[in-house]
Motif scaffolding. Structure first.
Motif, PDB file in Angstrom:
ATOM      1  N   ARG A 175      -0.545  -4.417  -8.097  1.00  0.00           N
ATOM      2  CA  ARG A 175      -1.635  -5.035  -7.361  1.00  0.00           C
ATOM      3  C   ARG A 175      -2.660  -5.798  -8.572  1.00  0.00           C
ATOM      4  NH1 ARG A 175      -3.754  -3.487  -2.874  1.00  0.00           N
ATOM      5  NH2 ARG A 175      -1.621  -2.697  -2.085  1.00  0.00           N
TER       6      ARG A 175
ATOM      7  N   THR B  80       0.240   1.903   0.012  1.00  0.00           N
ATOM      8  CA  THR B  80       1.110   0.794   0.371  1.00  0.00           C
ATOM      9  C   THR B  80       1.952   0.279  -0.822  1.00  0.00           C
ATOM     10  OG1 THR B  80      -0.434  -0.627  -0.305  1.00  0.00           O
ATOM     11  CG2 THR B  80      -0.656  -0.013   1.947  1.00  0.00           C
ATOM     12  N   ALA B  81       2.907  -0.423  -0.491  1.00  0.00           N
ATOM     13  CA  ALA B  81       3.867  -1.127  -1.207  1.00  0.00           C
ATOM     14  C   ALA B  81       3.341  -1.610  -2.561  1.00  0.00           C
ATOM     15  CB  ALA B  81       4.882  -1.821  -0.605  1.00  0.00           C
TER      16      ALA B  81
ATOM     17  N   GLY C 270      -1.958 -11.700 -10.274  1.00  0.00           N
ATOM     18  CA  GLY C 270      -0.889 -12.407 -10.025  1.00  0.00           C
ATOM     19  C   GLY C 270       0.064 -12.155  -8.596  1.00  0.00           C
ATOM     20  N   PRO C 271       0.651 -13.047  -8.228  1.00  0.00           N
ATOM     21  CA  PRO C 271       1.464 -12.615  -7.086  1.00  0.00           C
ATOM     22  C   PRO C 271       2.763 -11.649  -7.578  1.00  0.00           C
ATOM     23  CG  PRO C 271       2.058 -14.804  -7.968  1.00  0.00           C
ATOM     24  CD  PRO C 271       1.013 -14.244  -8.975  1.00  0.00           C
ATOM     25  N   GLY C 272       3.173 -11.413  -6.204  1.00  0.00           N
ATOM     26  CA  GLY C 272       4.502 -10.671  -6.407  1.00  0.00           C
ATOM     27  C   GLY C 272       3.920  -9.223  -6.031  1.00  0.00           C
ATOM     28  N   SER C 273       5.247  -8.589  -5.663  1.00  0.00           N
ATOM     29  CA  SER C 273       5.285  -7.140  -5.128  1.00  0.00           C
ATOM     30  C   SER C 273       6.430  -6.386  -5.320  1.00  0.00           C
ATOM     31  CB  SER C 273       5.203  -7.089  -3.523  1.00  0.00           C
ATOM     32  OG  SER C 273       6.354  -7.635  -2.871  1.00  0.00           O
ATOM     33  N   TRP C 274       6.357  -4.966  -5.373  1.00  0.00           N
ATOM     34  CA  TRP C 274       7.446  -4.165  -5.683  1.00  0.00           C
ATOM     35  C   TRP C 274       7.526  -3.033  -4.711  1.00  0.00           C
ATOM     36  CZ3 TRP C 274      10.296  -5.061  -9.550  1.00  0.00           C
ATOM     37  CH2 TRP C 274      11.314  -4.232 -10.261  1.00  0.00           C
ATOM     38  N   PRO C 275       8.589  -2.542  -4.573  1.00  0.00           N
ATOM     39  CA  PRO C 275       8.747  -1.317  -3.775  1.00  0.00           C
ATOM     40  C   PRO C 275       7.903  -0.119  -4.134  1.00  0.00           C
ATOM     41  CG  PRO C 275      10.833  -2.008  -4.124  1.00  0.00           C
ATOM     42  CD  PRO C 275      10.070  -2.813  -5.020  1.00  0.00           C
TER      43      PRO C 275
END
Lengths: 560, 61
Positions: B7, B1-2, B10-15
């Motif tokens: 992972r 998954t994205a 902390g928060p935040g995501s990435w393509p």
């Protein structure tokens, strides 16, 4: 041995004939379902049999406009693995007997007119992986027992009339990947248990009546790719933990969310779509949202956001939709907006923006819709607008713009809406506007325009609405206006137009709304072709105009 | 998954990186795709997800 007299149809063959009998099959698309002439039902339309046992394992009659009902005999097809009846006109209830098809893995009854409750017997289908009942008229609650289907991967019950709460037990399904409940009348809250759906990537409850807050535990839903809880009555603040989601689409619009936009959203770089519109959010747009360099659509409209438009938004290099309208944003439109070369729609309407439109907006060459209605913007229209060749919608109305309307606007050939109303534009109306052949709406009303109406407007062959009221226009109505066959509304009141109303105007057969009041027209109102459908109100305040109304200068002569 | 890479902390995501997600096909790059399973009528607005794209083929990240 193959004679129909000694070989009675098997139980499955009889079931199929019962199923056919309960359809009312207008087009006779099932004419080969005929046990008299061909009892080999495995060759009938839409039926697939097992190669060795010759039992029906798949029945696909999708999109055949079948009416009638689903026969309870469906339950006699004991080896059925796939049933697809989607896209017909089936009504009635889903028969309880469907629960006897114990091998069903794929059940699609979507896009019909089925009503009644979802039968509890569906939960007997332990092999079921795909259940689609979308777009029917199903009522009642979602059966709690659906949670007992161990292999269910897709559950789509969207666009029905389901009521009650989403069964909490449903959230404890570890194999469920897709949950579509959009467009029902579901109530209750978003349970903290939703993050037990460890395999789920699609969660859509848009358009229900859910209440309560977004649970803090939302950050644990790390398998979600799409989270759509829009158009419910969710209240409270957006929790900080939302920043732990890995979603590509986050749709929270049309709820009652309050508080500020959490800064942490600026770290969610996997976002393709961020929609927080139509809530009650306050405070500024966090400049850190400019970090979202992979986001294509940002919708923050319809909140109570204050402060400036952050220049950092110019770093959102993939942005194609930016809607910040209907907030209380202040300050200038940042020059950095010009960096958004993929921007397709920019809507900043109904804020408190000041200053002029940045010249480098012309770098947004993909821009299709530009709306700054209802701000306090000033200055003149940048000449660079002419490079916005993709523009179809341009709305600068209700601001403080001044200066003349540049001839170059007539070169934006794809415009369908040009609204410059309620500003301080002056000078002549450029004839070039008459060459906008795709124009549907032209509103130049409430400005300080003077000079004649260009005869070139006769070329506006698509035009439906022309509103040039409340200016200082002079001269007469060009007879070319009679060529406007799609014109529905011609509003020219409160100008200094004079002369005779041209007879050619009676050729505008689509014209239903005409306002020529408060000008200096004279002569007789055209009498031909039903022009009398326009009442005296269309012509008030033209003292020299002769028409069929009380007080007209020539009333006695026209009496009928 | 994205967001595989970012992972845990902390928060935040990435393509998605799409590294080796398109089999032997290259280049393999993340793209937004609209998700409208079984849709007949196009909605004015529909969700988008990340997929890995190589040529005209899409792969799961």
């Amino acid at each position: 041995l193959f004679s129909p007299f000694v070989h009675p149809l098997t139980e499955e063959g009889q079931a199929l004939m019962s199923i056919k009998a309960s359809f009312n099959n207008m087009a006779d698309v099932l004419h080969d379902w005929d046990d008299v002439h061909n009892e080999d039902f495995c060759s009938w339309r839409g039926i697939f049999c097992d190669n060795s046992s010759f039992t029906v394992i798949s029945l696909n009659l999708s999109s055949l406009l079948l009416g009638g009902e689903i026969s309870p005999a469906i339950g006699d097809l004991r080896n059925l693995q796939s049933l697809d009846l989607q896209g017909n006109k089936l009504s009635g209830q889903i028969p309880d007997e469907i629960g006897n098809c114990a091998d069903l893995t794929h059940l699609d009854l979507s896009d019909n007119q089925l009503y009644g409750d979802i039968p509890f017997s569906i939960s007997k289908l332990k092999q079921l992986e795909f259940l689609n009942l979308k777009r029917n008229q199903l009522t009642g609650p979602i059966p709690t027992t659906l949670s007992q289907i161990p292999n269910l991967k897709t559950l789509d019950l969207a666009q029905n009339k389901l009521i009650g709460e989403i069964p909490r037990l449903l959230y404890w399904n570890e194999v469920l990947q897709y949950l579509g409940l959009r467009g029902n009348m579901l109530t209750g809250t978003l349970s903290p248990d939703i993050c037990q759906l460890t395999g789920l990537w699609y969660f859509d409850v848009r358009g229900n009546n859910l209440t309560g807050t977004i649970p803090d535990s939302i950050g644990n839903c790390t398998s979600f790719e799409i989270l759509d809880i829009s158009y419910n009555q969710i209240s409270g603040e957006i929790p900080y933990n939302i920043g732990f989601l890995q979603v590509a689409t986050l749709s929270l619009q049309g709820n009652r969310l309050t508080g500020k936009i959490p800064e942490v959203i600026g770290l969610m770089q996997a976002l393709a779509i961020l929609d927080l519109s139509e809530n009650e959010l306050v405070g500024p747009i966090p400049p850190i949202l400019g970090n979202l360099s992979f986001t294509g659509k940002l919708y923050l409209h319809g909140n109570k956001l204050t402060g400036p438009i952050p220049a950092e938004l110019g770093n959102m290099s993939k942005l194609s939709y930016l809607q910040l309208n209907d907030n209380q944003l202040m300050g200038r439109i940042p020059n950095e907006i010009g960096k958004l070369e993929h921007l397709f729609e920019l809507n900043l309407a109904n804020n408190h923006l000041v200053g002029s439109i940045p010249h480098n907006i012309s770098s947004c060459t993909a821009l299709n819709q530009f709306n700054v209605h209802g701000n306090q913007l000033s200055g003149s229209i940048p000449l660079s607008f002419r490079s916005l060749e993709s523009l179809t919608y341009l709305n600068l109305s209700a601001n403080n713009f001044k200066g003349s309307i540049p001839t170059e606007l007539g070169h934006i050939i794809n415009l369908d809406t040009l609204d410059l109303s309620s500003n301080y534009f002056s000078g002549h109306v450029p004839a070039s506007v008459g060459y906008l052949e795709h124009l549907l709406t032209l509103n130049l009303s409430h400005n300080q325009l003077y000079g004649p109406l260009p005869g070139e407007f006769g070329n506006l062959r698509s035009i439906q609405i022309i509103d040039m009221s409340s200016n200082n226009l002079s001269g007469s109505i060009p007879p070319e206006f009679g060529q406007l066959q799609n014109l529905m509304s011609l509003i020219l009141n409160n100008n200094n137009l004079h002369g005779k109303i041209p007879d050619q105007l009676s050729n505008c057969f689509s014209l239903t709304s005409l306002n020529l009041s408060y000008n200096n027209f004279s002569g007789v109102i055209p009498a031909m072709k039903n022009f009398s459908r326009f009442s005296a109100e269309s012509f008030l305040g033209n003292p020299l105009l002769c028409g069929d109304w009380l007080g007209s200068i020539c009333r006695p002569h026209i009496a009928k | 998954t994205a967001g595989d890479e970012k992972r845990s902390r902390g928060p935040g995501s990435w393509p998605p990186s799409c590294r080796s997600k398109c089999g032997w096909c290259s280049p393999c790059e993340p793209v937004h795709v609209p998700v409208q399973p079984g849709m007949i009528i196009r909605l004015e607005y529909y969700p988008e997800a990340w997929r890995c794209k190589c040529g005209n083929k899409l792969f799961m990240p």
